[in-house]
Design an enzyme around this catalytic site. Sequence first.
Site, short mmCIF file in Angstrom:
data_model
loop_
_atom_site.label_atom_id
_atom_site.label_comp_id
_atom_site.label_asym_id
_atom_site.label_seq_id
_atom_site.Cartn_x
_atom_site.Cartn_y
_atom_site.Cartn_z
CB VAL A 117 44.70 52.85 36.07
CG1 VAL A 117 43.58 53.35 36.95
CG2 VAL A 117 45.38 51.62 36.66
CB SER B 250 54.16 49.93 48.94
OG SER B 250 54.50 48.84 49.77
CE1 TYR C 30 51.88 46.54 45.22
CE2 TYR C 30 53.43 46.67 47.05
CZ TYR C 30 52.20 46.98 46.50
OH TYR C 30 51.29 47.73 47.21
CB ALA D 239 60.88 47.70 41.21
CE LYS E 60 51.85 50.46 45.25
NZ LYS E 60 50.77 51.28 44.65
N1 LIG Z 1 46.96 47.20 51.88
C1 LIG Z 1 48.19 47.61 52.13
O1 LIG Z 1 48.70 47.43 53.23
C2 LIG Z 1 48.96 48.32 51.06
C3 LIG Z 1 50.33 48.50 51.29
C4 LIG Z 1 51.06 49.25 50.40
C5 LIG Z 1 50.44 49.80 49.28
N2 LIG Z 1 49.12 49.57 49.06
C6 LIG Z 1 48.52 50.18 47.86
O2 LIG Z 1 47.27 50.77 48.22
C7 LIG Z 1 46.42 50.76 47.06
C8 LIG Z 1 45.09 50.12 47.42
O3 LIG Z 1 45.36 48.74 47.73
P1 LIG Z 1 44.40 47.78 48.61
O4 LIG Z 1 45.26 47.13 49.59
O5 LIG Z 1 43.19 48.50 49.02
O6 LIG Z 1 44.09 46.67 47.49
P2 LIG Z 1 42.75 46.01 46.91
O7 LIG Z 1 43.22 44.84 46.11
O8 LIG Z 1 41.76 45.80 47.98
O9 LIG Z 1 42.20 47.14 45.92
C9 LIG Z 1 42.84 47.45 44.71
C10 LIG Z 1 41.79 47.83 43.68
O10 LIG Z 1 42.46 48.16 42.44
C11 LIG Z 1 41.67 47.64 41.39
N3 LIG Z 1 42.43 47.47 40.17
C12 LIG Z 1 43.30 46.46 39.86
N4 LIG Z 1 43.76 46.60 38.61
C13 LIG Z 1 43.18 47.72 38.10
C14 LIG Z 1 43.26 48.38 36.86
N5 LIG Z 1 44.02 47.92 35.87
N6 LIG Z 1 42.51 49.50 36.69
C15 LIG Z 1 41.72 49.97 37.69
N7 LIG Z 1 41.60 49.38 38.88
C16 LIG Z 1 42.32 48.26 39.09
C17 LIG Z 1 41.14 46.32 41.92
O11 LIG Z 1 40.03 45.85 41.17
C18 LIG Z 1 40.80 46.68 43.37
O12 LIG Z 1 39.47 47.12 43.48
C19 LIG Z 1 47.18 50.00 45.97
O13 LIG Z 1 47.87 50.91 45.14
C20 LIG Z 1 48.20 49.20 46.77
O14 LIG Z 1 49.31 48.84 46.00
C21 LIG Z 1 48.36 48.83 49.92
#
Ligand SMILES: NC(=O)c1ccc[n+]([C@@H]2O[C@H](COP(=O)([O-])OP(=O)(O)OC[C@H]3O[C@@H](n4cnc5c(N)ncnc54)[C@H](O)[C@@H]3O)[C@@H](O)[C@H]2O)c1
Length: 256
Positions: A64, A141, A154, A156, A158
């Site tokens: 991305v 987030s 992170y 900032a 989000k």
């Molecule tokens: N888990 C939480 O509690 C939480 C909290 C706040 C925000 N988020 C956000 O939710 C979303 C999903 O997170 P998650 O917890 O499932 O994380 P995760 O690490 O399990 O999944 C993230 C995915 O993004 C992919 N990714 C990384 N860099 C990439 C790139 N350059 N291009 C395409 N794909 C890429 C990774 O390979 C992975 O499959 C993210 O945006 C994360 O910041 C998660």
Amino acid sequence: MQLEGKRIVMTGGASGIGAATVLAFAKQGAAVISTDVQDEAGKAVVAEAAKLGVGPIKYMHCDVSNQDEVNQVFDTAVAELGGLDVMANLAGVEKNVAAEDVNEAEIDFIMNVHVKGTMYTNAAAFRYMKDTGGSIINYTSLAGISGFPGIPIYGAAKGAVLGWTRNVAKDWGQYKIRTNAVAPFVMTPMAQLTFDQMSEEAFAGVKAWFQMMVPLGGWLGDVEDSANVNIFLASDASKFITGQTISVDGGFVMVR
Ligand SMILES: NC(=O)c1ccc[n+]([C@@H]2O[C@H](COP(=O)([O-])OP(=O)(O)OC[C@H]3O[C@@H](n4cnc5c(N)ncnc54)[C@H](O)[C@@H]3O)[C@@H](O)[C@H]2O)c1
């Protein structure tokens, strides 16, 4: 089935909330093209989802943070799907960096995926949605809303995702494009990585803080909790909702 006939492109579909969302969208009857940079894991999720769904479910590689690649992949994916109704952007990376230690490499690592990735994927989706309308789902987030210890870059990034989401919701509403954000607090490999990078003492403090702050159980939720909100935002049940942030966090953050 709430998403029958919906044509969906997703990012971050190989892991965590993204993987759960591929499965959830498939179960609801959508046609899904899931993208990620972890190709083996991404293909495995899609293979499992294909058994559950009625629509075609496919995987494509897409970084991305690379705008040319995003545009090419979206062109191919949307041609395969025959149009685009929903784009769910779940790609993300995390690294704990103290505010006083910021440097260009760490900033770029996080900002390129979250900020540029959100802008590139949203702009690519807009090209296909501007004549038909659609739903864009971004991931912010609580770190970008109310702050979280140890992850200021992170947080900032989000915060920027949130600002972008609200601004394009204003700009693109005239095209019937809805743009919303989800702020999850659910257990995934990324959440685990954040905890693993903390000292024992810091983690104990954070655990006690969660106990106090999260009325629904004092801890993180499950990936399905966030995937279910993605179903709602992808469906016509949310057709009058745009520019909003839905927190899936057991009540941790109650202000916007
Ligand atoms: N888990 C939480 O509690 C939480 C909290 C706040 C925000 N988020 C956000 O939710 C979303 C999903 O997170 P998650 O917890 O499932 O994380 P995760 O690490 O399990 O999944 C993230 C995915 O993004 C992919 N990714 C990384 N860099 C990439 C790139 N350059 N291009 C395409 N794909 C890429 C990774 O390979 C992975 O499959 C993210 O945006 C994360 O910041 C998660």
